[in-house]
Design a protein around this motif. Structure first.
Motif, PDB file in Angstrom:
ATOM      1  N   ASP A   1       9.897   9.959 -70.697  1.00 12.15           N
ATOM      2  CA  ASP A   1       8.911   9.277 -69.856  1.00 12.15           C
ATOM      3  C   ASP A   1       9.058   9.737 -68.404  1.00 12.15           C
ATOM      4  OD1 ASP A   1       7.911   7.814 -71.990  1.00 12.15           O
ATOM      5  OD2 ASP A   1       9.276   6.114 -71.658  1.00 12.15           O
ATOM      6  N   PRO A   2       7.965   9.718 -67.648  1.00 14.59           N
ATOM      7  CA  PRO A   2       8.062  10.083 -66.231  1.00 14.59           C
ATOM      8  C   PRO A   2       8.948   9.095 -65.477  1.00 14.59           C
ATOM      9  CG  PRO A   2       5.906   9.162 -66.746  1.00 14.59           C
ATOM     10  CD  PRO A   2       6.593   9.383 -68.050  1.00 14.59           C
ATOM     11  N   GLU A   3       9.582   9.609 -64.432  1.00 15.01           N
ATOM     12  CA  GLU A   3      10.452   8.787 -63.607  1.00 15.01           C
ATOM     13  C   GLU A   3       9.873   8.705 -62.202  1.00 15.01           C
ATOM     14  OE1 GLU A   3      14.177  10.772 -63.842  1.00 15.01           O
ATOM     15  OE2 GLU A   3      14.357  10.549 -66.022  1.00 15.01           O
ATOM     16  N   VAL A   4      10.457   7.893 -61.400  1.00 16.27           N
ATOM     17  CA  VAL A   4       9.989   7.758 -60.017  1.00 16.27           C
ATOM     18  C   VAL A   4      10.129   9.112 -59.310  1.00 16.27           C
ATOM     19  CG1 VAL A   4      10.329   6.613 -57.801  1.00 16.27           C
ATOM     20  CG2 VAL A   4      10.618   5.323 -59.937  1.00 16.27           C
TER      21      VAL A   4
ATOM     22  N   PRO B   1       6.878  13.159 -62.088  1.00  9.78           N
ATOM     23  CA  PRO B   1       5.801  13.026 -63.073  1.00  9.78           C
ATOM     24  C   PRO B   1       5.947  14.056 -64.193  1.00  9.78           C
ATOM     25  CG  PRO B   1       5.004  14.163 -61.135  1.00  9.78           C
ATOM     26  CD  PRO B   1       6.425  13.748 -60.825  1.00  9.78           C
TER      27      PRO B   1
ATOM     28  N   GLU C   1       2.200   9.703 -64.052  1.00 11.19           N
ATOM     29  CA  GLU C   1       3.177   9.192 -63.095  1.00 11.19           C
ATOM     30  C   GLU C   1       3.976   8.038 -63.705  1.00 11.19           C
ATOM     31  OE1 GLU C   1       3.544  10.384 -60.049  1.00 11.19           O
ATOM     32  OE2 GLU C   1       1.686  11.498 -59.632  1.00 11.19           O
ATOM     33  N   HIS C   2       5.116   7.752 -63.085  1.00  8.57           N
ATOM     34  CA  HIS C   2       5.919   6.606 -63.487  1.00  8.57           C
ATOM     35  C   HIS C   2       5.171   5.303 -63.169  1.00  8.57           C
ATOM     36  CE1 HIS C   2       9.346   3.935 -64.007  1.00  8.57           C
ATOM     37  NE2 HIS C   2       9.123   3.451 -62.797  1.00  8.57           N
TER      38      HIS C   2
END
Length: 264
Positions: free
Chosen positions: A183-186, A189, A260-261
């Motif tokens: 999954d995307p993180e802060v 992306p 994006e997260h």
């Protein structure tokens, strides 16, 4: 080239040749000078010949369009009007040599197919993805194939950095990050093939993103890095194959969406 049934085409061309010979024989008989003692017989023969000539003339005219189509498929560079009657003498005289030529092409078709293997489709460099070809074309035209490929790798990499807004990543790390199935993180992306539903098609989704990830990493390590050291020893064919791989990667990067997260 249109597909042609060779055996049927042979029959039609052979028939056309036979009609040409018959028509020629009649024409020659009609125009041959006869001795005065044979005038009566000449008149009879002329009447018979005229009837035969009219018949072959009609058959030739009916068959001519089909012969033109066969020739257009097998021997297009000679022009379709080569079989049309013309001239003040025997009008079909100019049709005879190209018909013999066409018959020869058909007779040799099996030999030709055995001698000349299919070439397959040709890759057009200017049809590659614009990121790739725009970066490569000037160096390519100068014969610097290795440098052209390296320029293309940098162009695709830069466009990927811009799309992800991560200019601090490059090479294999960039593509590992971009298409990671995590999954995307802060601030990190991901690129996603949005037409594939992760819930409904989990295997396809994983396969597509891992494939893009590994292709990107492979292009970075196998294409970008060797050329980054200033070598320019690629031949044209190998360089074109590498540009094709980069073009696939570029299309995947451009067509993917940025995810994006989402804070919980």
């Amino acid at each position: 080239m249109n597909s042609v049934n060779v055996e049927l085409a042979k029959e039609q061309v052979a028939n056309f040749l036979r009609l040409l010979r018959d028509n020629s024989a009649v024409y020659q008989a009609e125009h041959k000078r006869q001795p005065s003692s044979a005038l009566r017989q000449f008149v009879i023969n002329r009447a018979r010949a005229a009837a035969v000539n009219d018949s072959t003339q009609s058959e030739l005219l009916r068959l001519q369009p089909l012969i033109e189509e066969i020739a257009e498929a097998l021997d297009p560079n000679e022009g379709r009007d080569r079989f049309k009657p013309r001239g003040d003498q025997w009008p079909w005289a100019t049709s005879y040599p190209p018909t013999e030529r066409l018959a020869g092409i058909l007779d040799q078709q099996e030999t030709r197919e055995a001698l000349f293997e299919p070439t397959g489709p040709r890759l057009q460099a200017d049809r590659l993805h614009r990121w790739v070809w725009d970066a490569a074309k000037n160096l390519w035209d100068d014969g610097h194939y290795g440098h052209a490929v390296h320029g293309a790798t940098k162009a695709v990499e830069h466009q990927t950095q811009i799309k992800l807004k991560r200019l601090d990543f490059d090479g294999k790390d960039l593509y590992a990050l971009a298409f990671s199935t995590k999954d995307p993180e802060v601030g990190t992306p991901r690129l996603r093939f949005t037409e594939i539903d992760k819930i409904k098609q989990p295997k396809r989704w994983t396969s597509a993103h891992e494939g893009a990830q590994f292709l990107g990493m492979g292009c970075a390590q196998g294409i970008r890095n060797p050329q980054a050291h200033g070598t320019d020893d690629l031949d044209e064919q190998e360089a074109l194959e590498q540009l094709a791989a980069l073009s696939v990667l570029a299309r995947w990067v451009e067509s993917s969406g940025v995810v994006e997260h989402v804070p919980e």
